[in-house]
Write an enzyme that holds these catalytic residues in place. Structure first.
Site, PDB file in Angstrom:
ATOM      1  N   GLN A 131      17.933 -42.817 -66.103  1.00 57.68           N
ATOM      2  CA  GLN A 131      19.085 -42.746 -65.344  1.00 57.68           C
ATOM      3  C   GLN A 131      18.760 -41.654 -64.138  1.00 57.68           C
ATOM      4  O   GLN A 131      18.892 -41.914 -62.939  1.00 57.68           O
ATOM      5  CB  GLN A 131      20.359 -42.475 -66.058  1.00 57.68           C
ATOM      6  CG  GLN A 131      21.460 -43.694 -66.282  1.00 57.68           C
ATOM      7  CD  GLN A 131      21.313 -44.372 -64.808  1.00 57.68           C
ATOM      8  OE1 GLN A 131      21.718 -43.706 -63.646  1.00 57.68           O
ATOM      9  NE2 GLN A 131      21.323 -45.622 -64.939  1.00 57.68           N
TER      10      GLN A 131
ATOM     11  N   GLY B  75       3.549 -43.263 -57.730  1.00 54.81           N
ATOM     12  CA  GLY B  75       4.129 -43.507 -59.000  1.00 54.81           C
ATOM     13  C   GLY B  75       5.268 -44.795 -58.766  1.00 54.81           C
ATOM     14  O   GLY B  75       6.033 -44.778 -58.218  1.00 54.81           O
TER      15      GLY B  75
ATOM     16  N   GLY C 174       6.989 -45.773 -61.379  1.00 54.41           N
ATOM     17  CA  GLY C 174       8.029 -46.096 -62.575  1.00 54.41           C
ATOM     18  C   GLY C 174       9.330 -46.269 -61.908  1.00 54.41           C
ATOM     19  O   GLY C 174       9.574 -46.543 -60.756  1.00 54.41           O
ATOM     20  N   PHE C 175      10.421 -45.777 -62.764  1.00 51.64           N
ATOM     21  CA  PHE C 175      11.767 -45.643 -62.468  1.00 51.64           C
ATOM     22  C   PHE C 175      11.969 -45.197 -60.994  1.00 51.64           C
ATOM     23  O   PHE C 175      12.761 -45.901 -60.227  1.00 51.64           O
ATOM     24  CB  PHE C 175      12.732 -45.175 -63.330  1.00 51.64           C
ATOM     25  CG  PHE C 175      12.787 -45.975 -65.081  1.00 51.64           C
ATOM     26  CD1 PHE C 175      13.767 -47.133 -64.683  1.00 51.64           C
ATOM     27  CD2 PHE C 175      11.899 -45.486 -65.851  1.00 51.64           C
ATOM     28  CE1 PHE C 175      13.698 -47.749 -66.047  1.00 51.64           C
ATOM     29  CE2 PHE C 175      12.237 -46.557 -67.000  1.00 51.64           C
ATOM     30  CZ  PHE C 175      12.973 -47.621 -67.391  1.00 51.64           C
TER      31      PHE C 175
ATOM     32  N   ASP D 160      10.774 -37.497 -63.853  1.00 50.82           N
ATOM     33  CA  ASP D 160      10.207 -36.756 -64.979  1.00 50.82           C
ATOM     34  C   ASP D 160       9.468 -35.657 -64.550  1.00 50.82           C
ATOM     35  O   ASP D 160       9.569 -34.514 -65.009  1.00 50.82           O
ATOM     36  CB  ASP D 160       9.415 -37.515 -66.102  1.00 50.82           C
ATOM     37  CG  ASP D 160      10.482 -38.190 -67.017  1.00 50.82           C
ATOM     38  OD1 ASP D 160      11.571 -38.309 -66.826  1.00 50.82           O
ATOM     39  OD2 ASP D 160       9.815 -38.914 -67.843  1.00 50.82           O
TER      40      ASP D 160
ATOM     41  N   GLU E 280      13.129 -43.705 -82.882  1.00 49.07           N
ATOM     42  CA  GLU E 280      13.053 -45.238 -82.838  1.00 49.07           C
ATOM     43  C   GLU E 280      11.515 -45.904 -83.425  1.00 49.07           C
ATOM     44  O   GLU E 280      11.666 -46.943 -84.121  1.00 49.07           O
ATOM     45  CB  GLU E 280      13.257 -45.756 -81.493  1.00 49.07           C
ATOM     46  CG  GLU E 280      12.435 -45.254 -80.417  1.00 49.07           C
ATOM     47  CD  GLU E 280      12.928 -45.489 -78.941  1.00 49.07           C
ATOM     48  OE1 GLU E 280      14.081 -46.072 -78.743  1.00 49.07           O
ATOM     49  OE2 GLU E 280      12.149 -45.497 -78.164  1.00 49.07           O
TER      50      GLU E 280
HETATM   51  C1  LIG Z   1       8.343 -44.190 -75.621  1.00 54.38           C
HETATM   52  C2  LIG Z   1       9.471 -43.723 -74.498  1.00 54.38           C
HETATM   53  C3  LIG Z   1      10.540 -44.277 -74.830  1.00 54.38           C
HETATM   54  C4  LIG Z   1      11.630 -44.012 -73.865  1.00 54.38           C
HETATM   55  N1  LIG Z   1      12.943 -44.230 -74.131  1.00 54.38           N
HETATM   56  C5  LIG Z   1      13.914 -44.323 -73.210  1.00 54.38           C
HETATM   57  C6  LIG Z   1      15.421 -44.781 -73.362  1.00 54.38           C
HETATM   58  O1  LIG Z   1      15.611 -45.447 -74.025  1.00 54.38           O
HETATM   59  N2  LIG Z   1      16.122 -44.414 -72.332  1.00 54.38           N
HETATM   60  C7  LIG Z   1      15.842 -43.457 -71.340  1.00 54.38           C
HETATM   61  O2  LIG Z   1      16.677 -43.271 -70.392  1.00 54.38           O
HETATM   62  N3  LIG Z   1      14.703 -42.846 -71.016  1.00 54.38           N
HETATM   63  C8  LIG Z   1      13.713 -43.303 -71.996  1.00 54.38           C
HETATM   64  N4  LIG Z   1      12.300 -42.615 -71.875  1.00 54.38           N
HETATM   65  C9  LIG Z   1      12.073 -41.955 -70.766  1.00 54.38           C
HETATM   66  C10 LIG Z   1      11.936 -42.418 -69.487  1.00 54.38           C
HETATM   67  O3  LIG Z   1      11.093 -43.654 -69.640  1.00 54.38           O
HETATM   68  C11 LIG Z   1      11.520 -41.632 -68.468  1.00 54.38           C
HETATM   69  O4  LIG Z   1      12.354 -40.631 -68.289  1.00 54.38           O
HETATM   70  C12 LIG Z   1      11.121 -42.598 -67.097  1.00 54.38           C
HETATM   71  O5  LIG Z   1      10.217 -43.490 -67.309  1.00 54.38           O
HETATM   72  C13 LIG Z   1      10.778 -41.333 -66.000  1.00 54.38           C
HETATM   73  O6  LIG Z   1      10.670 -42.323 -64.908  1.00 54.38           O
HETATM   74  P1  LIG Z   1       9.422 -41.953 -63.629  1.00 54.38           P
HETATM   75  O7  LIG Z   1       9.659 -42.672 -62.579  1.00 54.38           O
HETATM   76  O8  LIG Z   1       9.615 -40.180 -63.160  1.00 54.38           O
HETATM   77  O9  LIG Z   1       8.036 -41.866 -64.613  1.00 54.38           O
HETATM   78  P2  LIG Z   1       7.376 -43.119 -65.154  1.00 54.38           P
HETATM   79  O10 LIG Z   1       8.257 -44.179 -65.375  1.00 54.38           O
HETATM   80  O11 LIG Z   1       6.363 -42.488 -66.025  1.00 54.38           O
HETATM   81  O12 LIG Z   1       6.481 -43.612 -63.963  1.00 54.38           O
HETATM   82  C14 LIG Z   1       5.239 -42.894 -63.575  1.00 54.38           C
HETATM   83  C15 LIG Z   1       4.347 -43.878 -62.765  1.00 54.38           C
HETATM   84  O13 LIG Z   1       3.367 -43.011 -62.000  1.00 54.38           O
HETATM   85  C16 LIG Z   1       2.221 -43.447 -62.384  1.00 54.38           C
HETATM   86  N5  LIG Z   1       1.159 -42.417 -62.157  1.00 54.38           N
HETATM   87  C17 LIG Z   1       1.202 -41.453 -63.204  1.00 54.38           C
HETATM   88  N6  LIG Z   1       0.231 -40.401 -62.703  1.00 54.38           N
HETATM   89  C18 LIG Z   1      -0.334 -40.795 -61.521  1.00 54.38           C
HETATM   90  C19 LIG Z   1      -1.362 -40.380 -60.646  1.00 54.38           C
HETATM   91  N7  LIG Z   1      -2.004 -39.193 -60.766  1.00 54.38           N
HETATM   92  N8  LIG Z   1      -1.678 -41.052 -59.714  1.00 54.38           N
HETATM   93  C20 LIG Z   1      -0.887 -42.235 -59.422  1.00 54.38           C
HETATM   94  N9  LIG Z   1      -0.157 -42.943 -60.217  1.00 54.38           N
HETATM   95  C21 LIG Z   1       0.157 -42.173 -61.340  1.00 54.38           C
HETATM   96  C22 LIG Z   1       2.153 -44.064 -63.901  1.00 54.38           C
HETATM   97  O14 LIG Z   1       0.960 -45.133 -63.843  1.00 54.38           O
HETATM   98  C23 LIG Z   1       3.536 -44.732 -63.611  1.00 54.38           C
HETATM   99  O15 LIG Z   1       3.607 -46.029 -63.076  1.00 54.38           O
HETATM  100  C24 LIG Z   1      11.473 -43.225 -72.858  1.00 54.38           C
HETATM  101  C25 LIG Z   1      10.004 -42.658 -72.629  1.00 54.38           C
HETATM  102  C26 LIG Z   1       8.971 -43.018 -73.665  1.00 54.38           C
HETATM  103  C27 LIG Z   1       7.692 -42.363 -73.349  1.00 54.38           C
END
Ligand SMILES: Cc1cc2nc3c(=O)[nH]c(=O)nc-3n(C[C@H](O)[C@H](O)[C@H](O)COP(=O)(O)OP(=O)(O)OC[C@H]3O[C@@H](n4cnc5c(N)ncnc54)[C@H](O)[C@@H]3O)c2cc1C
Length: 425
Positions: free
Chosen positions: A321, A22, A24-25, A307, A177
């Site tokens: 965060q 993943g 993401g953040f 998440d 939003e």
């Molecule tokens: C429309 C929207 C607006 C938002 N606005 C805000 C905001 O203003 N402020 C805030 O704090 N938060 C906001 N959020 C929430 C925030 O974006 C998430 O909490 C954050 O992205 C979580 O980070 P993460 O690294 O857990 O997951 P993600 O950022 O979702 O990253 C997950 C990564 O895993 C990859 N992945 C998924 N499944 C697989 C798999 N099976 N195999 C390989 N790779 C995979 C994906 O491609 C992605 O790159 C928003 C969310 C959305 C959807």
């Protein structure tokens, strides 16, 4: 000795191998914090870019280019001395310490970090997934934009004045939003972009199950968001449960059918269905259950962060965060384990929350009961989101496109357009 730092030093070929799934953040924060630990690291993601989700709604409404919110993963891995493998996680063999990928690939790990994020939850509502548009990925945002523009294009050549009703389901930060920005598109940009369509022909409705919008915020800020949306002409319906979604309507709990040409789903998130095949314990919403140190329950070498993770007794909010802080914490614990030290519990440091409603309108709630809304909150929101983007090119292009949007839309500045959406079967 294992150390933590900013830049990675070249790890020894037999150093323990950390696989992070993943980009993401949470996943990127883990890798950044592994820094000079001397551990080998591989990043796996199903995409070749990392998506900045908080600005997806700008892509969906023609304010930003899709590339503005997507950062090439290999730019990150190259800079941090990490290997990248594109692939989709299909399963974890905890005994053999391998992860299997959907394309048949397999990777061995000494430590594994699951940071895959979540996806839209439809709570079993009939037609929810099939007939509404989610906003979780870059593809979702492009698809929503293309459907929106195609509908407006069709209206502009219709012989009889037609109407477009958009329903946004969910009054959390994303729903607010999206509804606010759609209303601005209609109120400000429509006249120049689609002069044949009168703004009265476009209706925007926001439906929320609960009694208030943006529930995590203080009542004063929730009321502010409500008033701001009403001022922008959004039909806000609180305490309204959606029972079914059809191609051209949403049906609410009492059976009433509300016409809806375009339904946007922003009602909640859960783990993707595929997570059930990973062989890891799942809790509420299918999220992976972790202990106090963020290790997956019953596992001593597997962490889950962001998440997708849920701590049984103390769940952190699903926001950027916590994802960043959890990623950094997991990296520190891996370095400690590799050095033969015990792990430490994770503590979330709440830095506050913010949400935007539209131009010069946002809400900010900080620790110590500091709360404000309006232009200052909006500027703070804008600045933070531009700073948080990965890569200077993305920061620059986002700043340019958002400035263009906010400064020129009222004077005929163009929307960012795409192609007609592909036919759906
Ligand atoms: C429309 C929207 C607006 C938002 N606005 C805000 C905001 O203003 N402020 C805030 O704090 N938060 C906001 N959020 C929430 C925030 O974006 C998430 O909490 C954050 O992205 C979580 O980070 P993460 O690294 O857990 O997951 P993600 O950022 O979702 O990253 C997950 C990564 O895993 C990859 N992945 C998924 N499944 C697989 C798999 N099976 N195999 C390989 N790779 C995979 C994906 O491609 C992605 O790159 C928003 C969310 C959305 C959807």
């Amino acid at each position: 000795m294992v150390r933590i730092g900013r830049r990675r030093r070249a790890p020894a070929p037999d150093a323990p191998h950390v696989v992070v799934v993943g980009a993401g953040f949470a996943g990127l924060a883990t890798l950044r914090a592994l820094g000079r630990s001397g551990l080998r690291a591989t990043l796996v993601d199903r995409n070749i870019y990392s998506t900045f989700q908080p600005l997806l709604y700008q892509v969906a409404t023609g304010g930003l280019n899709p590339g503005d919110v997507a950062y090439p993963v290999r730019s990150f891995t190259g800079k941090h001395g990490v290997r990248f493998r594109r692939g989709e996680l299909a399963g974890v063999d905890t005994a053999a310490r391998t992860v299997s990928l959907a394309d048949g690939g397999r990777l061995g790990y000494d430590y594994l970090v699951i940071a895959t994020g979540v996806s839209a939850a439809y709570f079993g509502i009939e037609g929810g997934e099939k007939y509404s548009r989610a906003l979780y990925t870059r593809r979702d945002a492009i698809s929503l934009r293309d459907h929106l523009m195609a509908a407006l294009e069709e209206m502009s050549i219709a012989s009889e004045p037609a109407e477009l009703v958009i329903t946004v389901v969910g009054g959390g930060a994303t729903g607010v939003e999206v509804a606010g920005t759609l209303a601005e598109l209609r109120n400000i940009a429509l006249a120049a972009a689609f002069p044949e369509v009168h703004r009265a022909q476009v209706q925007i409705r926001l439906v929320e199950l609960g009694p208030a919008l943006i529930p995590p915020f203080d009542t004063s800020l929730r009321d502010y968001a409500y008033r701001q949306l009403e001022k922008r002409g959004v039909d806000v319906r609180l305490g309204t449960t959606i029972r079914e979604v059809t191609p051209d309507s949403v049906i609410v709990a009492d059976g009433q059918s509300l016409h809806s040409d375009l339904t946007v789903w922003a009602a909640g998130v859960s783990a993707p269905a595929a997570a059930a095949h990973w062989g890891l314990p799942q809790g509420r919403g299918g999220r992976i259950v972790v202990g106090p140190d963020l290790r997956v329950k019953g596992q001593d070498r597997i962490f889950a962060v962001g998440d997708i993770a849920i701590a049984e007794n103390d769940p952190a909010p699903q926001l950027a965060q916590p994802a960043l802080q959890e990623g950094r914490h997991a990296a520190r614990q891996i370095t400690r384990l590799a050095a033969g030290q015990p792990t430490e519990p994770f503590r979330y440091h709440d830095k506050g929350i913010m949400a935007t409603i539209g131009r010069r309108s946002a809400v900010v709630e900080l620790p110590h009961r500091i709360r404000f809304g309006g232009t200052l909150a909006w500027l703070a929101w804008l600045a933070l989101h531009i700073v948080e983007l990965l890569g200077n090119r993305n920061r620059f292009s986002t700043l340019l496109n958002l400035s263009w949007r906010y400064l020129t839309w009222a004077r005929g500045g163009g929307l960012i357009v795409g192609d007609d959406p592909p036919e759906e079967g």
